[in-house]
Design a protein around this motif. Sequence first.
Motif, PDB file in Angstrom:
ATOM      1  N   PRO A  53      12.668  44.615   7.515  1.00 10.80           N
ATOM      2  CA  PRO A  53      12.040  45.628   8.204  1.00 10.80           C
ATOM      3  C   PRO A  53      13.600  46.640   8.502  1.00 10.80           C
ATOM      4  CG  PRO A  53      10.961  44.146   8.523  1.00 10.80           C
ATOM      5  CD  PRO A  53      11.290  43.413   8.659  1.00 10.80           C
ATOM      6  N   LEU A  54      13.958  45.751   9.205  1.00  9.92           N
ATOM      7  CA  LEU A  54      15.052  46.539   9.639  1.00  9.92           C
ATOM      8  C   LEU A  54      16.306  47.073   9.320  1.00  9.92           C
ATOM      9  CD1 LEU A  54      15.064  44.640  13.612  1.00  9.92           C
ATOM     10  CD2 LEU A  54      13.817  46.945  13.015  1.00  9.92           C
ATOM     11  N   GLU A  55      16.687  46.292   8.048  1.00  4.29           N
ATOM     12  CA  GLU A  55      17.814  46.316   7.568  1.00  4.29           C
ATOM     13  C   GLU A  55      18.349  47.607   6.313  1.00  4.29           C
ATOM     14  OE1 GLU A  55      21.547  45.776   6.172  1.00  4.29           O
ATOM     15  OE2 GLU A  55      20.713  44.497   8.303  1.00  4.29           O
ATOM     16  N   PRO A  56      17.248  48.432   6.264  1.00  6.88           N
ATOM     17  CA  PRO A  56      17.317  49.692   5.829  1.00  6.88           C
ATOM     18  C   PRO A  56      17.412  50.593   7.024  1.00  6.88           C
ATOM     19  CG  PRO A  56      15.004  48.786   4.444  1.00  6.88           C
ATOM     20  CD  PRO A  56      16.044  48.058   5.608  1.00  6.88           C
ATOM     21  N   LEU A  57      16.924  50.553   7.885  1.00  8.56           N
ATOM     22  CA  LEU A  57      17.184  51.746   8.884  1.00  8.56           C
ATOM     23  C   LEU A  57      18.703  51.536   9.542  1.00  8.56           C
ATOM     24  CD1 LEU A  57      13.753  51.142  10.463  1.00  8.56           C
ATOM     25  CD2 LEU A  57      14.916  53.101   8.547  1.00  8.56           C
ATOM     26  N   ARG A  58      19.034  50.172   9.690  1.00  7.77           N
ATOM     27  CA  ARG A  58      20.532  50.120  10.286  1.00  7.77           C
ATOM     28  C   ARG A  58      21.834  50.464   9.053  1.00  7.77           C
ATOM     29  NH1 ARG A  58      19.050  44.380  11.436  1.00  7.77           N
ATOM     30  NH2 ARG A  58      18.255  44.107  13.371  1.00  7.77           N
ATOM     31  N   GLN A  59      21.090  50.275   7.859  1.00  3.80           N
ATOM     32  CA  GLN A  59      22.259  51.163   6.737  1.00  3.80           C
ATOM     33  C   GLN A  59      21.904  52.598   6.788  1.00  3.80           C
ATOM     34  OE1 GLN A  59      20.793  49.191   2.945  1.00  3.80           O
ATOM     35  NE2 GLN A  59      22.075  47.397   3.679  1.00  3.80           N
ATOM     36  N   SER A  60      21.154  53.231   7.264  1.00  2.27           N
ATOM     37  CA  SER A  60      20.810  55.030   7.541  1.00  2.27           C
ATOM     38  C   SER A  60      21.196  55.379   8.764  1.00  2.27           C
ATOM     39  CB  SER A  60      19.114  55.073   6.651  1.00  2.27           C
ATOM     40  OG  SER A  60      19.448  54.560   5.766  1.00  2.27           O
ATOM     41  N   GLY A  61      21.979  53.668   9.181  1.00  4.83           N
ATOM     42  CA  GLY A  61      22.361  54.876  10.664  1.00  4.83           C
ATOM     43  C   GLY A  61      21.775  54.888  11.901  1.00  4.83           C
ATOM     44  N   TRP A  62      20.379  54.449  11.899  1.00  2.05           N
ATOM     45  CA  TRP A  62      19.184  54.163  12.978  1.00  2.05           C
ATOM     46  C   TRP A  62      20.671  53.563  13.954  1.00  2.05           C
ATOM     47  CZ3 TRP A  62      13.825  54.281  13.118  1.00  2.05           C
ATOM     48  CH2 TRP A  62      13.223  55.806  12.178  1.00  2.05           C
ATOM     49  N   SER A  63      20.229  53.313  15.267  1.00  3.16           N
ATOM     50  CA  SER A  63      21.155  52.706  15.978  1.00  3.16           C
ATOM     51  C   SER A  63      19.779  52.139  17.115  1.00  3.16           C
ATOM     52  CB  SER A  63      21.864  53.768  16.881  1.00  3.16           C
ATOM     53  OG  SER A  63      21.263  54.642  17.087  1.00  3.16           O
ATOM     54  N   PRO A  64      19.891  50.828  17.895  1.00  5.06           N
ATOM     55  CA  PRO A  64      19.003  50.388  19.011  1.00  5.06           C
ATOM     56  C   PRO A  64      18.419  51.368  19.651  1.00  5.06           C
ATOM     57  CG  PRO A  64      21.347  49.608  18.766  1.00  5.06           C
ATOM     58  CD  PRO A  64      21.160  50.366  18.113  1.00  5.06           C
ATOM     59  N   ALA A  65      17.528  51.592  20.261  1.00  2.00           N
ATOM     60  CA  ALA A  65      16.835  51.778  21.269  1.00  2.00           C
ATOM     61  C   ALA A  65      17.279  51.841  22.413  1.00  2.00           C
ATOM     62  CB  ALA A  65      15.041  51.901  20.892  1.00  2.00           C
ATOM     63  N   ALA A  66      16.422  52.478  23.543  1.00  7.96           N
ATOM     64  CA  ALA A  66      16.723  52.722  24.739  1.00  7.96           C
ATOM     65  C   ALA A  66      16.277  51.718  25.398  1.00  7.96           C
ATOM     66  CB  ALA A  66      16.747  53.781  26.022  1.00  7.96           C
ATOM     67  N   ALA A  67      15.042  50.935  24.960  1.00 12.76           N
ATOM     68  CA  ALA A  67      14.189  50.158  25.000  1.00 12.76           C
ATOM     69  C   ALA A  67      14.469  48.988  24.516  1.00 12.76           C
ATOM     70  CB  ALA A  67      13.116  50.098  24.668  1.00 12.76           C
ATOM     71  N   GLY A  68      15.538  48.504  23.806  1.00  6.07           N
ATOM     72  CA  GLY A  68      16.454  47.459  23.650  1.00  6.07           C
ATOM     73  C   GLY A  68      15.397  46.436  22.358  1.00  6.07           C
ATOM     74  N   ASN A  69      14.416  47.650  22.191  1.00  6.29           N
ATOM     75  CA  ASN A  69      13.482  46.251  21.307  1.00  6.29           C
ATOM     76  C   ASN A  69      12.829  46.910  19.780  1.00  6.29           C
ATOM     77  OD1 ASN A  69      11.766  48.493  22.265  1.00  6.29           O
ATOM     78  ND2 ASN A  69       9.899  46.884  22.803  1.00  6.29           N
ATOM     79  N   GLY A  70      14.642  47.950  19.323  1.00  8.69           N
ATOM     80  CA  GLY A  70      13.756  48.667  17.908  1.00  8.69           C
ATOM     81  C   GLY A  70      14.892  49.932  18.049  1.00  8.69           C
ATOM     82  N   LEU A  71      14.394  50.179  16.729  1.00  3.70           N
ATOM     83  CA  LEU A  71      15.628  51.630  16.467  1.00  3.70           C
ATOM     84  C   LEU A  71      15.601  52.859  17.012  1.00  3.70           C
ATOM     85  CD1 LEU A  71      16.991  49.681  13.875  1.00  3.70           C
ATOM     86  CD2 LEU A  71      17.836  49.929  15.648  1.00  3.70           C
ATOM     87  N   VAL A  72      16.314  54.054  16.471  1.00  2.00           N
ATOM     88  CA  VAL A  72      15.736  55.349  16.799  1.00  2.00           C
ATOM     89  C   VAL A  72      16.744  55.594  15.314  1.00  2.00           C
ATOM     90  CG1 VAL A  72      17.347  55.623  18.491  1.00  2.00           C
ATOM     91  CG2 VAL A  72      15.613  57.090  17.837  1.00  2.00           C
ATOM     92  N   SER A  73      16.362  57.158  15.453  1.00  2.00           N
ATOM     93  CA  SER A  73      16.788  57.659  13.572  1.00  2.00           C
ATOM     94  C   SER A  73      18.237  58.494  14.533  1.00  2.00           C
ATOM     95  CB  SER A  73      16.041  58.905  13.240  1.00  2.00           C
ATOM     96  OG  SER A  73      15.564  59.621  14.033  1.00  2.00           O
ATOM     97  N   PRO A  74      19.162  58.594  13.471  1.00  2.00           N
ATOM     98  CA  PRO A  74      19.769  59.056  13.670  1.00  2.00           C
ATOM     99  C   PRO A  74      19.424  61.095  14.545  1.00  2.00           C
ATOM    100  CG  PRO A  74      20.663  58.354  11.550  1.00  2.00           C
ATOM    101  CD  PRO A  74      19.102  58.404  11.850  1.00  2.00           C
ATOM    102  N   ASP A  75      19.159  61.315  14.353  1.00  2.00           N
ATOM    103  CA  ASP A  75      18.703  62.417  14.858  1.00  2.00           C
ATOM    104  C   ASP A  75      17.669  62.357  16.411  1.00  2.00           C
ATOM    105  OD1 ASP A  75      16.222  62.210  13.898  1.00  2.00           O
ATOM    106  OD2 ASP A  75      15.947  63.871  12.226  1.00  2.00           O
ATOM    107  N   GLY A  76      17.813  61.160  16.519  1.00  2.00           N
ATOM    108  CA  GLY A  76      16.482  61.459  17.586  1.00  2.00           C
ATOM    109  C   GLY A  76      14.563  61.104  17.197  1.00  2.00           C
ATOM    110  N   THR A  77      14.169  61.904  16.247  1.00  2.00           N
ATOM    111  CA  THR A  77      13.404  62.699  15.492  1.00  2.00           C
ATOM    112  C   THR A  77      11.926  60.889  15.606  1.00  2.00           C
ATOM    113  OG1 THR A  77      13.702  62.846  13.351  1.00  2.00           O
ATOM    114  CG2 THR A  77      13.741  64.644  14.887  1.00  2.00           C
ATOM    115  N   ALA A  78      12.983  60.262  15.090  1.00  2.00           N
ATOM    116  CA  ALA A  78      11.882  58.739  14.457  1.00  2.00           C
ATOM    117  C   ALA A  78      12.233  57.359  15.046  1.00  2.00           C
ATOM    118  CB  ALA A  78      11.476  58.434  12.662  1.00  2.00           C
TER     119      ALA A  78
END
Length: 190
Positions: free
Chosen positions: A47-72
Amino acid sequence: MDAQPRCGAGQARWYASFGARTPVELIAATTDALTDPAPPAGAPSDPLEPLRQSGWSPAAAGNGLVSPDGTAYLQRLGSADEPGAWFVTATLAPDRPVWQARFGAHSPARLVAAFTTALADPTPVPRIDSGRSLPTRDPNIVTHRTTDVPAVYVARALQERVRSLAARHTTPPTIQVPSRQPPAKNNRSR
């Protein structure tokens, strides 16, 4: 919308839950994956791979990802040894959530991946302007608003959807039902 499929013996129960404002195309991607008898070749299982390929980065909490614009945000509860539920949240600000989707700890990864693949899709989605503004930071990124959707566009989209759904289902195997034999005659009479 909540989905809680029945599980057979030895199978863990799972769920998928979508908040009221979850975009319909994300829910459709999940239900399409759920009803697809055979996932398409090359469909992501992580589930993380499509987001990583779209430029999502690790969330501050370290257990997820955040969208490039910070809205998701996508968050996975639990640990590596005992992974927990998935939470996907779209917000306008930290205290202004727009929608949230949840997948239980035992939800099939291919369903969560179908959701995240649709979430990462950069294609604008036409929306009819219903007089209410769509909550978003940048409508040019999230959606393309239109006041009129030509009937031909809707008809073409429906035809394509029906064609793609029909193409993925193969003819079910024919179940051979044994023919009923008449009872054996034993040549006895009463």
